[in-house]
Design a protein around this motif. Structure first.
Motif, mmCIF file in Angstrom:
data_model
loop_
_atom_site.group_PDB
_atom_site.id
_atom_site.type_symbol
_atom_site.label_atom_id
_atom_site.label_comp_id
_atom_site.label_asym_id
_atom_site.label_seq_id
_atom_site.Cartn_x
_atom_site.Cartn_y
_atom_site.Cartn_z
ATOM 1 N N ARG A 209 0.860 -1.175 0.000
ATOM 2 C CA ARG A 209 0.000 0.000 0.000
ATOM 3 C C ARG A 209 0.902 1.231 0.000
ATOM 4 N NH1 ARG A 209 -0.326 2.237 5.392
ATOM 5 N NH2 ARG A 209 0.380 0.749 6.985
ATOM 6 N N THR A 210 0.386 2.346 -0.473
ATOM 7 C CA THR A 210 1.176 3.576 -0.422
ATOM 8 C C THR A 210 1.112 4.169 0.981
ATOM 9 O OG1 THR A 210 -0.622 5.084 -1.026
ATOM 10 C CG2 THR A 210 0.588 4.028 -2.838
ATOM 11 N N ASN A 211 1.990 5.118 1.252
ATOM 12 C CA ASN A 211 2.073 5.691 2.601
ATOM 13 C C ASN A 211 1.287 6.995 2.744
ATOM 14 O OD1 ASN A 211 3.634 7.599 1.270
ATOM 15 N ND2 ASN A 211 5.339 7.529 2.721
ATOM 16 N N ILE A 212 0.305 7.233 1.883
ATOM 17 C CA ILE A 212 -0.383 8.529 1.894
ATOM 18 C C ILE A 212 -1.164 8.787 3.185
ATOM 19 C CG2 ILE A 212 -0.533 8.680 -0.607
ATOM 20 C CD1 ILE A 212 -3.506 7.856 -0.333
ATOM 21 N N PHE A 213 -1.466 7.734 3.946
ATOM 22 C CA PHE A 213 -2.154 7.924 5.221
ATOM 23 C C PHE A 213 -1.187 7.803 6.400
ATOM 24 C CE2 PHE A 213 -5.593 6.115 2.474
ATOM 25 C CZ PHE A 213 -6.323 7.278 2.357
ATOM 26 N N SER A 214 0.121 7.749 6.111
ATOM 27 C CA SER A 214 1.118 7.492 7.145
ATOM 28 C C SER A 214 2.034 8.671 7.425
ATOM 29 C CB SER A 214 1.979 6.283 6.737
ATOM 30 O OG SER A 214 1.175 5.160 6.465
ATOM 31 N N VAL A 215 2.051 9.660 6.531
ATOM 32 C CA VAL A 215 2.957 10.805 6.685
ATOM 33 C C VAL A 215 2.191 12.108 6.452
ATOM 34 C CG1 VAL A 215 4.988 9.485 5.978
ATOM 35 C CG2 VAL A 215 3.660 10.696 4.253
ATOM 36 N N ASP A 216 2.835 13.228 6.747
ATOM 37 C CA ASP A 216 2.229 14.541 6.560
ATOM 38 C C ASP A 216 1.777 14.719 5.105
ATOM 39 O OD1 ASP A 216 4.549 14.284 8.311
ATOM 40 O OD2 ASP A 216 4.100 16.292 8.989
ATOM 41 N N ALA A 217 0.649 15.381 4.914
ATOM 42 C CA ALA A 217 0.154 15.621 3.560
ATOM 43 C C ALA A 217 1.120 16.494 2.765
ATOM 44 C CB ALA A 217 -1.221 16.287 3.608
ATOM 45 N N LYS A 218 1.886 17.322 3.461
ATOM 46 C CA LYS A 218 2.932 18.127 2.833
ATOM 47 C C LYS A 218 4.074 18.278 3.825
ATOM 48 C CE LYS A 218 3.900 22.574 0.600
ATOM 49 N NZ LYS A 218 3.382 23.918 0.241
ATOM 50 N N GLY A 219 5.282 18.311 3.323
ATOM 51 C CA GLY A 219 6.450 18.404 4.175
ATOM 52 C C GLY A 219 6.512 19.700 4.965
ATOM 53 N N THR A 220 7.237 19.637 6.073
ATOM 54 C CA THR A 220 7.434 20.775 6.967
ATOM 55 C C THR A 220 8.929 20.942 7.251
ATOM 56 O OG1 THR A 220 7.326 19.445 8.988
ATOM 57 C CG2 THR A 220 5.224 20.234 8.068
ATOM 58 N N GLY A 221 9.247 21.780 8.221
ATOM 59 C CA GLY A 221 10.646 21.948 8.595
ATOM 60 C C GLY A 221 11.288 20.676 9.097
ATOM 61 N N ALA A 222 10.484 19.735 9.573
ATOM 62 C CA ALA A 222 11.011 18.461 10.066
ATOM 63 C C ALA A 222 11.404 17.520 8.948
ATOM 64 C CB ALA A 222 9.991 17.787 10.974
ATOM 65 N N GLY A 223 10.931 17.782 7.730
ATOM 66 C CA GLY A 223 11.268 16.922 6.600
ATOM 67 C C GLY A 223 10.129 16.847 5.600
ATOM 68 N N GLY A 224 10.339 16.040 4.564
ATOM 69 C CA GLY A 224 9.272 15.829 3.594
ATOM 70 C C GLY A 224 9.520 16.393 2.216
ATOM 71 N N ALA A 225 10.733 16.863 1.945
ATOM 72 C CA ALA A 225 11.035 17.356 0.597
ATOM 73 C C ALA A 225 11.094 16.193 -0.388
ATOM 74 C CB ALA A 225 12.366 18.102 0.585
ATOM 75 N N PHE A 226 10.659 16.431 -1.623
ATOM 76 C CA PHE A 226 10.877 15.496 -2.721
ATOM 77 C C PHE A 226 12.153 15.921 -3.442
ATOM 78 C CE2 PHE A 226 6.632 14.225 -1.825
ATOM 79 C CZ PHE A 226 6.434 12.981 -2.416
ATOM 80 N N ILE A 227 12.991 14.940 -3.762
ATOM 81 C CA ILE A 227 14.312 15.236 -4.346
ATOM 82 C C ILE A 227 14.588 14.280 -5.504
ATOM 83 C CG2 ILE A 227 15.268 16.168 -2.203
ATOM 84 C CD1 ILE A 227 16.084 12.595 -3.327
ATOM 85 N N THR A 228 15.571 14.619 -6.316
ATOM 86 C CA THR A 228 16.170 13.650 -7.235
ATOM 87 C C THR A 228 17.619 13.459 -6.803
ATOM 88 O OG1 THR A 228 16.974 15.294 -8.838
ATOM 89 C CG2 THR A 228 14.726 14.459 -9.144
ATOM 90 N N VAL A 229 18.204 12.336 -7.184
ATOM 91 C CA VAL A 229 19.580 12.083 -6.757
ATOM 92 C C VAL A 229 20.541 13.118 -7.348
ATOM 93 C CG1 VAL A 229 19.253 9.634 -6.270
ATOM 94 C CG2 VAL A 229 19.847 10.344 -8.603
ATOM 95 N N ARG A 230 20.296 13.533 -8.580
ATOM 96 C CA ARG A 230 21.173 14.549 -9.180
ATOM 97 C C ARG A 230 21.042 15.890 -8.464
ATOM 98 N NH1 ARG A 230 20.078 13.234 -15.593
ATOM 99 N NH2 ARG A 230 21.750 11.676 -15.883
ATOM 100 N N ASP A 231 19.830 16.225 -8.025
ATOM 101 C CA ASP A 231 19.644 17.483 -7.284
ATOM 102 C C ASP A 231 20.412 17.473 -5.967
ATOM 103 O OD1 ASP A 231 18.162 18.813 -9.150
ATOM 104 O OD2 ASP A 231 16.291 18.838 -8.014
ATOM 105 N N ILE A 232 20.498 16.312 -5.326
ATOM 106 C CA ILE A 232 21.253 16.237 -4.069
ATOM 107 C C ILE A 232 22.742 16.463 -4.329
ATOM 108 C CG2 ILE A 232 21.913 14.753 -2.142
ATOM 109 C CD1 ILE A 232 19.076 15.860 -1.969
#
Length: 330
Positions: A209-232
């Motif tokens: 199952r996906t984790n859409i009911f397990s984490v914040d709906a949108k990231g905050t200062g604590a975390g939650g950014a979407f990234i690509t490996v090249r961007d890192i």
């Protein structure tokens, strides 16, 4: 040497040259859409490093100081939280502020949403009800203890001082400066193209199952950014080249600021990053994240110019893969 069953992306670069690249697993399991080099992955707590850079930028610009306090910077009731907690103590996890997700007590992040729906979490202030009425965990400055609430408060300081949402500030002052065009804070019910779903295996159904009911709906200062490996890689490069903060501030950020180093692999803490002691040269710096269905680590070795990025949208063991990289390349 790498795990053939790993699902996600592995990317190792040395001085701009790609040493190892592998994309495996599915971004969309049901539709058979594979992960690619352009896939955007959730990165959980890894986003703390971006908040730390944003705070250091404001300090370097003279808009706030390391020893400014919560009482000075945030115009809101702090209740039992010590108003004399400093920016420095928030950055290095020695603040003692009540942690809404205390990992020493709670096992799974999704426990938070039993009584408080995760779809409500779309701004930093949405997390306040989970910790603002709790007592301090310990006296400020007393010890190191990893703390999610502290970085939520740091993001709120960015918002107050900069006069904009923290994710907009980070886009303009961190991501855009480094050319990180695919990195951002996205709402789970409004994801842009090329974002991977994050998957949790369910023993009862023998399915995912996906984790859409397990984490914040949108990231905050604590975390939650979407990234690509090249961007890192672009982030580490921009940071080391002084595009974000001065070389002196980078040195402080990547130096031991707190922690005891008892666990040699975990190491110490700088500002937004973990530090591994290296008696034979400069210390290694890394940042990481872990949620249900999400695992991420990226490490910078200043001794040989290597940047490693490992991320899985199935929660696979990125730490074991990182150990193999250290053994072979360091």
């Amino acid at each position: 040497m790498m795990d053939a069953d790993f699902r996600g992306n592995r990317y190792v670069v040395q001085n701009g040259k790609v040493l190892y690249e592998r994309e495996t697993g599915f971004a969309d399991l049901a539709n058979g859409i594979p992960n690619t080099i352009e896939t955007k992955f959730a990165s959980a707590s890894a986003g703390k490093v971006f908040v730390a850079v944003g705070i250091l930028q404001l300090i370097e610009a003279g808009k706030i100081k390391m020893d400014d306090t919560l009482g000075m910077l945030l115009d809101m009731p702090l209740n039992a939280i010590d108003e004399d907690v400093t920016v420095r103590q928030l950055l290095n996890h020695t603040s003692g502020v009540p942690d809404y997700f205390d990992e020493s007590v709670m096992e799974e992040y999704e426990e938070l949403w039993v009584d408080y729906p995760n779809y409500k979490i779309r701004h930093n202030s949405d997390l306040l009800p989970l910790f603002i009425n709790k007592p301090m965990m310990y006296t400020k400055g007393e010890k190191f203890q990893y703390n999610n609430s502290g970085y939520v408060l740091l993001a709120m300081i960015i918002e107050k001082v900069a006069g904009m949402d923290f994710d907009r500030y980070l886009k303009e002052h961190v991501f855009d400066r480094c050319g990180m065009k695919s990195t951002g804070y996205y709402e789970l019910d409004r994801l842009p193209a090329k974002c991977a779903n994050s998957y949790i295996y369910c023993d009862d159904t023998k399915d995912y199952r996906t984790n859409i009911f397990s984490v914040d709906a949108k990231g905050t200062g604590a975390g939650g950014a979407f990234i690509t490996v090249r961007d890192i890689v672009r982030f580490w490069t921009g940071l080391s080249e002084g595009k974000l903060i001065s070389k002196a501030f980078v040195s402080d950020m990547l130096s031991k600021q707190s922690g005891d180093g008892i666990d040699a692999e975990e190491g110490y803490y700088g500002y937004g990053v973990w530090i591994i002691d290296n008696p034979a040269g400069e210390d290694f710096a890394y940042f990481q994240g872990c949620d249900l269905g999400v695992s991420f680590i990226s490490e910078y070795n200043p001794n040989n110019g290597m940047i490693s990025v490992l991320v899985s949208n199935y929660g696979d063991n990125v730490w074991r893969e990182m150990r193999k990289i250290r053994d072979v390349f360091y």
